[in-house]
Structures are given as C-alpha cells and as structure tokens.
Design an enzyme around this catalytic site. Structure first.
Site, PDB file in Angstrom:
ATOM      1  CB  ALA A 138      -0.915   0.005   1.225  1.00  0.00           C
ATOM      2  CE1 TYR A 176       5.435   6.696  -3.667  1.00  0.00           C
ATOM      3  CE2 TYR A 176       7.291   7.020  -5.160  1.00  0.00           C
ATOM      4  CZ  TYR A 176       6.213   6.266  -4.726  1.00  0.00           C
ATOM      5  OH  TYR A 176       5.918   5.082  -5.362  1.00  0.00           O
TER       6      TYR A 176
HETATM    7  P1  NDP Z   1      -2.533   2.197  -6.453  1.00  0.00           P
HETATM    8  O1  NDP Z   1      -2.830   3.620  -6.128  1.00  0.00           O
HETATM    9  O2  NDP Z   1      -3.208   1.557  -7.603  1.00  0.00           O
HETATM   10  O3  NDP Z   1      -2.799   1.304  -5.163  1.00  0.00           O
HETATM   11  C1  NDP Z   1      -2.383   1.705  -3.904  1.00  0.00           C
HETATM   12  C2  NDP Z   1      -3.106   0.877  -2.891  1.00  0.00           C
HETATM   13  O4  NDP Z   1      -2.721   1.330  -1.592  1.00  0.00           O
HETATM   14  C3  NDP Z   1      -4.607   0.971  -2.981  1.00  0.00           C
HETATM   15  O5  NDP Z   1      -5.126  -0.341  -3.030  1.00  0.00           O
HETATM   16  C4  NDP Z   1      -5.003   1.657  -1.695  1.00  0.00           C
HETATM   17  O6  NDP Z   1      -6.162   1.115  -1.129  1.00  0.00           O
HETATM   18  C5  NDP Z   1      -3.859   1.344  -0.778  1.00  0.00           C
HETATM   19  N1  NDP Z   1      -3.739   2.331   0.282  1.00  0.00           N
HETATM   20  C6  NDP Z   1      -3.396   3.639   0.163  1.00  0.00           C
HETATM   21  N2  NDP Z   1      -3.411   4.223   1.376  1.00  0.00           N
HETATM   22  C7  NDP Z   1      -3.774   3.271   2.275  1.00  0.00           C
HETATM   23  C8  NDP Z   1      -3.959   3.240   3.675  1.00  0.00           C
HETATM   24  N3  NDP Z   1      -3.767   4.337   4.454  1.00  0.00           N
HETATM   25  N4  NDP Z   1      -4.329   2.089   4.262  1.00  0.00           N
HETATM   26  C9  NDP Z   1      -4.534   0.997   3.511  1.00  0.00           C
HETATM   27  N5  NDP Z   1      -4.373   0.944   2.190  1.00  0.00           N
HETATM   28  C10 NDP Z   1      -3.992   2.075   1.577  1.00  0.00           C
HETATM   29  O7  NDP Z   1      -0.949   2.134  -6.600  1.00  0.00           O
HETATM   30  P2  NDP Z   1      -0.025   1.063  -7.338  1.00  0.00           P
HETATM   31  O8  NDP Z   1      -0.669  -0.257  -7.372  1.00  0.00           O
HETATM   32  O9  NDP Z   1       0.453   1.654  -8.586  1.00  0.00           O
HETATM   33  O10 NDP Z   1       1.212   1.037  -6.332  1.00  0.00           O
HETATM   34  C11 NDP Z   1       1.400   0.016  -5.359  1.00  0.00           C
HETATM   35  C12 NDP Z   1       2.744   0.260  -4.685  1.00  0.00           C
HETATM   36  O11 NDP Z   1       3.766   0.261  -5.668  1.00  0.00           O
HETATM   37  C13 NDP Z   1       2.821   1.599  -3.970  1.00  0.00           C
HETATM   38  O12 NDP Z   1       3.531   1.455  -2.768  1.00  0.00           O
HETATM   39  C14 NDP Z   1       3.589   2.466  -4.953  1.00  0.00           C
HETATM   40  O13 NDP Z   1       4.270   3.492  -4.298  1.00  0.00           O
HETATM   41  C15 NDP Z   1       4.529   1.441  -5.561  1.00  0.00           C
HETATM   42  N6  NDP Z   1       5.025   1.803  -6.883  1.00  0.00           N
HETATM   43  C16 NDP Z   1       4.189   1.894  -7.965  1.00  0.00           C
HETATM   44  C17 NDP Z   1       4.704   2.195  -9.220  1.00  0.00           C
HETATM   45  C18 NDP Z   1       3.846   2.287 -10.445  1.00  0.00           C
HETATM   46  O14 NDP Z   1       4.372   2.613 -11.502  1.00  0.00           O
HETATM   47  N7  NDP Z   1       2.546   2.025 -10.356  1.00  0.00           N
HETATM   48  C19 NDP Z   1       6.127   2.431  -9.408  1.00  0.00           C
HETATM   49  C20 NDP Z   1       6.917   2.293  -8.211  1.00  0.00           C
HETATM   50  C21 NDP Z   1       6.367   1.979  -7.010  1.00  0.00           C
HETATM   51  P3  NDP Z   1      -7.564   1.920  -1.160  1.00  0.00           P
HETATM   52  O15 NDP Z   1      -7.840   2.167  -2.620  1.00  0.00           O
HETATM   53  O16 NDP Z   1      -8.499   1.013  -0.478  1.00  0.00           O
HETATM   54  O17 NDP Z   1      -7.275   3.202  -0.412  1.00  0.00           O
END
Ligand code: NDP
Length: 250
Positions: free
Chosen positions: A92, A156
């Site tokens: 997350a 970040y």
């Molecule tokens: P998304 O925004 O699609 O998903 C993020 C998830 O985190 C959501 O399911 C959200 O759940 C959850 N989340 C956010 N805040 C909270 C919280 N306080 N408590 C519980 N759950 C939370 O992002 P990605 O899938 O793209 O990214 C996933 C990970 O990969 C992240 O850590 C991101 O930083 C990292 N990342 C992503 C990249 C990319 O290109 N996509 C590149 C590099 C790293 P909900 O919707 O229920 O809030």
C-alpha cells in the site's frame, strides 16, 4: 513454485494496480491470499466479489496501514480467521507530489505514514510469529524514486528510501530465524495510475527515460514478489531489487 501446503500471504493495498496482480499471482501459486483496503473504500466489496467470481478465493479486510492500532486489529482478524501470516507484502502506498517549496506538513506526514510507518505497523504484527515458526517473508514495495530521487517527491523519495533502510536492518535481525526481508523498487509500471498520465507526456517524457522503451507490466513485478516469497529465495535477504527496464542502475 506451486505450493504443496498452502501458505497465507497478506498483501496490503491489493485492490490497486500492482497489488491486484500480486494477489492473482500468489493465488495461482496456491497461497491463501488476504488483502487490505482503506476503511473508507466503498468499492472494496465489489472488487472482492468480482475477483472471487473468477475463482481466486481472496479474503479482504479493512485496514489503515498508516495507523498502528488499525494494523494490529487487521492482523489479529486475519490470524484468527485465515491463519498465521507467512508472507507479508507491504505494498500500500500513496503519492502527494509537490515541490519542496510548496510541501506542507500534512502532505509530508501522509506520505511518510502510509509508505514508511506502514512497514513498521504491519511488520510488527507478523514478525514474531514468523521467527517463532522459523519461516517468513517480508517484501516491501518501494520505488525507483526512492533510489534516485524525483523532482516534486521529497516526501515519497524519502519514505521509499527509508523502506530499504528498514529492510536491511530487519533482515539482519531475523536472518537466522528463517525469515527474509527484501525490497522491490519498481520503475514506471503500466497501472491505471500511470496510464492516466496523458499519452503525450508518457511518450515524450517518461518512455524515453526507459532503455527498454516501454512501461513495466504489473505481472512482471508480481512474478518477482512470487520468487521472493518462495522457498527457492531462502538465501536472498536485505536486497533492493530494481525492476525498471534499465531506467536506473545502481
Ligand atoms: P494504487 O494507487 O493503484 O494502489 C495503492 C493501494 O494502496 C490501494 O489499493 C489503496 O487502497 C492502498 N492504500 C493507500 N493508502 C492506504 C492506507 N492508508 N491504508 C490501507 N491501504 C492504503 O498504486 P499502485 O498499485 O500503482 O502502487 C502500489 C505500490 O507500488 C505503492 O507502494 C507504490 O508506491 C509502488 N510503486 C508503484 C509504481 C507504479 O508505476 N505504479 C512504481 C513504483 C512503485 P484503497 O484504494 O483502499 O485506499
């Protein structure tokens, strides 16, 4: 790599772009997959329903990973209703991008708490159980921007770099107990979040930074998570594995 005895994998943020691919991959390998969603996520039940109609058998629990008590309550429910957590994927995360000049305390804290404090909040719930049982995997999803820094992302980049410091220190402490702790640092992955960037910006600014000339696929990151979770990866700990198409090499 298909499991003979099912293990329990908890993937935080499993309803997001990367998390969903990780859940699907682990389920295909025979893990009992549990995910979390933010307590206010009104689409969580629909997501779970749609996934389970496809036969994945996921469980989902509300959890604010930024809040220690919420993480504790969630982990206790999972342990009681599904079983001890063998694999934790701290996935997350959020971004709140702005230059340092405009960065306020609220947006600094939100990113630090959700991306970095969450590693403490979640891992604290499962680590002793893993060491007691003599087997466990903690996999922290960081970012290339934690390795190289990024304009507009002091919060970040700091949080994601901090995740790897956490990984290395904890890896030392649990190395003799059958528990590995690793970081994965993805570059740009073609999730909905990244695909929402205007195509001209992707084509002119982002893709040219990537030697492979394309975005990564969520399934490629999920495959790496599956490897780190496996028995075959038992000698791999404290690592920060870049998966970025050659965008940044350390
Ligand atoms: P998304 O925004 O699609 O998903 C993020 C998830 O985190 C959501 O399911 C959200 O759940 C959850 N989340 C956010 N805040 C909270 C919280 N306080 N408590 C519980 N759950 C939370 O992002 P990605 O899938 O793209 O990214 C996933 C990970 O990969 C992240 O850590 C991101 O930083 C990292 N990342 C992503 C990249 C990319 O290109 N996509 C590149 C590099 C790293 P909900 O919707 O229920 O809030």
């Amino acid at each position: 790599m298909v499991l003979k005895t099912p293990r329990v994998a908890l993937v935080t943020g499993g309803m997001g772009g990367l998390g969903e691919a990780i859940c699907i991959k682990l389920a295909a390998l025979g893990y009992k997959v549990v995910t979390t969603h933010s307590p206010g996520n009104t689409k969580a039940a629909d997501w779970l329903d749609a996934m389970n109609k496809q036969g994945y058998g996921f469980r989902a629990y509300p959890c604010d990973v930024a809040d220690f008590d919420s993480a504790a309550a969630c982990a206790q429910k999972v342990a009681a209703e599904v079983g001890p957590i063998d694999v934790l994927v701290n996935n997350a995360g959020i971004t709140r991008d702005m230059t340092f000049k405009k960065m306020d305390k609220v947006n600094w804290d939100a990113v630090m708490k959700t991306n970095l404090d969450s590693c403490f909040n979640m891992t604290k719930q499962v680590c002793d159980g893993m060491t007691d049982r003599g087997w466990g995997r903690v996999i922290n999803i960081s970012s290339v921007n934690g390795q190289k820094g990024a304009f507009g992302q002091t919060n970040y980049s700091a949080a994601k770099a901090g995740m790897h410091g956490f990984t290395k220190a904890l890896a030392l402490e649990v190395a003799r107990k059958g528990v590995t702790v690793n970081t994965i640092s993805p570059g740009y992955i073609g999730t909905k979040m990244v695909m929402a960037i205007p195509k001209d910006v992707l084509d002119s600014k982002i893709i040219p930074q990537i030697p492979m000339g394309r975005l990564g696929k969520p399934e490629e990151v999920a495959g790496l998570v599956a490897y780190l979770a496996s028995d075959e990866a038992a000698f791999l700990t404290g690592a920060n594995i870049a998966i970025n198409g050659g965008q940044h090499m350390q």
